[in-house]
Write a protein that holds these residues in place. Structure first.
Motif: not given
Length: 349
Positions: A212, A217, A219, A247-248, A251-252, A255, A300, A304, A307
Motif C-alpha cells: 500500500w 498499511r 492498521s 490510522s485508518q 490511510e483513507d 488513498s 505514508a 507507518r 503508528t
C-alpha cells in the motif's frame, strides 16, 4: 604597593623639599644640592608575591578545560575518520554492484534475453546504465533486512532470559530507530525514482500482495501485533482502538488523494490524438503531477513510523518487545514464503 600608595609617597617627598617664603640663606643645604638635575624618586624594592591559592585553582581549571577539549576534538576526529572510511567502503561496494549489474545487463542484451522482473524501465537508464540511487537503495535494503533479523534474535533472546525492563526498553528503542532508518532510505529512493518504490520490485513476490503506497498499511500492522499482546488493560485497549481508527482515517485520506491525482493525470494525458498543438503543455502538467506522487509515499511512510512509535508508548517495554518480535517474524515469514514459492517444482503439464 598600589598606584594610590605610590602617588601618596611621591607627594610626601615633594613636601619635604618645600621651603617656606622661597629660597633664602637659612634654607637647608640639602634643598640646594643638584637643583639643576631632575629629582628621581627613590626606588624601594618590594617583596614579590607568589600566586595565590585562588589563582592556582583557576589555572588548574583552565588547563583541565583545555585538555578535555583537546580530548573531545581527538575523539570527534577519530569518529569522523571512521565515518569517512565506512562511507568510502559503501561507495566502493555500490560501485562494484553497479558494475556487476551493468555486466549482467550487457550479457543479457548480447544473448537476446528479455530483461524484466526486478528491473523496470526507470531502473535501467536510456543508455542502459543502472539508476545509482536505486542500486544503492537495494544494497542498503539488503543490509537492513539482515540487521532486522539480528534485532529480532536479540529481542527474542532478551525475552527468553527475562531481561529487566530497562534493557528491554533500550532494545525496543534501537529497533524503532532501525525502522526509522528504513524510512529515510526510502525517502532517498523516492527522490531517485518514486515508481520503483510504488511498484514494489524491491519486495518479495508475496510481500507485494499487501503493498500500500510503497509499504504496509499501518492498521494492518496493528492487526498483526495486538493479538500477540493479550491480555491488555482497558486503557491499552482504548489506546489501540483510537490508534487504529486514526490510522485508518489517515490511510483513507491518502488513498483518496492518490486516486484523485491518478484521475487528474489521466485527464492530462488523454487528449484528442489529432490535436498535437498542446502536447508540450499537457506533458509538463503531467510531469508535475507525477512529482507529487513522491509526497504521498513520504506521508505514508511517516504514518507507518508514527503508528509504530505510538504503539510502543501504549505498551510496557516487555509488551513492546513482544510486538516488535511478532512484526519482524511476520515479515520474515513473508520472505520465506516467497522463496518457497519461487523454488517450488513446476508441473510441465
Amino acid at each position: 604597593m598600589s598606584i594610590f600608595e605610590t602617588f601618596q609617597q611621591v607627594s610626601m617627598w615633594g613636601d619635604s623639599f618645600k621651603v617656606e617664603d622661597g629660597l633664602n640663606s637659612n634654607a637647608s643645604p640639602i634643598s640646594l644640592v643638584n637643583t639643576s638635575k631632575e629629582r628621581k624618586p627613590e626606588y624601594i624594592p618590594q617583596e614579590s608575591k607568589g600566586p595565590s591559592g585562588d589563582d592556582h585553582q583557576d589555572t588548574n581549571k583552565a588547563v583541565t578545560k583545555v585538555l578535555r577539549r583537546l580530548a573531545q576534538n581527538r575523539e570527534a576526529a577519530r569518529k569522523s575518520r571512521l565515518r569517512k572510511k565506512a562511507y568510502v567502503q559503501q561507495l566502493e561496494t555500490s560501485r562494484l554492484k553497479l558494475m556487476q549489474l551493468e555486466l549482467e545487463l550487457e550479457n543479457a542484451r548480447k544473448q537476446g534475453v528479455y530483461v524484466g522482473g526486478g528491473l523496470d524501465a526507470s531502473y535501467i537508464g536510456p543508455s542502459g546504465t543502472i539508476n545509482p540511487g536505486i542500486a544503492a537503495f537495494e544494497i542498503e535494503y539488503g543490509h537492513w533486512v539482515e540487521e532486522q533479523h539480528r534485532h529480532n534474535k536479540e529481542l527474542r533472546s532478551a525475552l527468553q532470559t527475562q531481561a529487566p525492563d530497562i534493557q528491554l526498553d533500550l532494545l525496543v528503542k534501537s529497533y524503532l530507530n532501525h525502522y526509522s532508518t528504513l524510512f529515510r532510505m526510502k525517502a532517498d529512493a523516492a527522490r531517485a525514482d518514486v515508481f520503483y518504490l510504488l511498484s514494489g520490485v524491491w519486495k518479495t513476490s508475496v510481500e507485494r500482495i499487501f503493498l500500500w503506497i510503497g509499504g504496509s498499511r499501518p492498521s494492518e500492522l496493528l492487526n498483526i501485533v495486538v493479538p500477540q499482546l493479550q491480555p491488555l488493560t482497558d486503557g491499552q485497549i482504548l489506546g489501540f482502538n483510537n490508534l487504529r481508527q486514526s490510522s485508518q482515517q489517515a490511510e483513507d485520506a491518502l488513498s483518496q488523494g492518490l486516486d484523485k491525482l491518478q484521475q487528474s493525470l489521466v485527464y492530462n494525458i488523454a487528449a484528442d490524438p489529432m490535436d498535437m498543438g498542446n502536447f508540450g503543455f499537457q506533458m509538463a502538467a503531467a510531469v508535475e503531477k507525477i512529482e507529487a506522487v513522491e509526497g504521498f509515499v513520504n506521508q505514508a511512510d511517516h504514518l507507518r513510523e508514527q503508528t509504530l512509535q505510538q504503539m510502543s508508548r501504549i505498551l510496557t517495554p516487555h509488551q513492546a518487545a513482544r510486538g516488535l518480535v511478532a512484526l519482524g517474524e511476520y515479515f520474515h515469514r513473508l520472505r520465506a514464503l516467497s522463496s518457497l514459492w519461487a523454488a517450488r517444482p513446476c508441473d510441465p503439464s
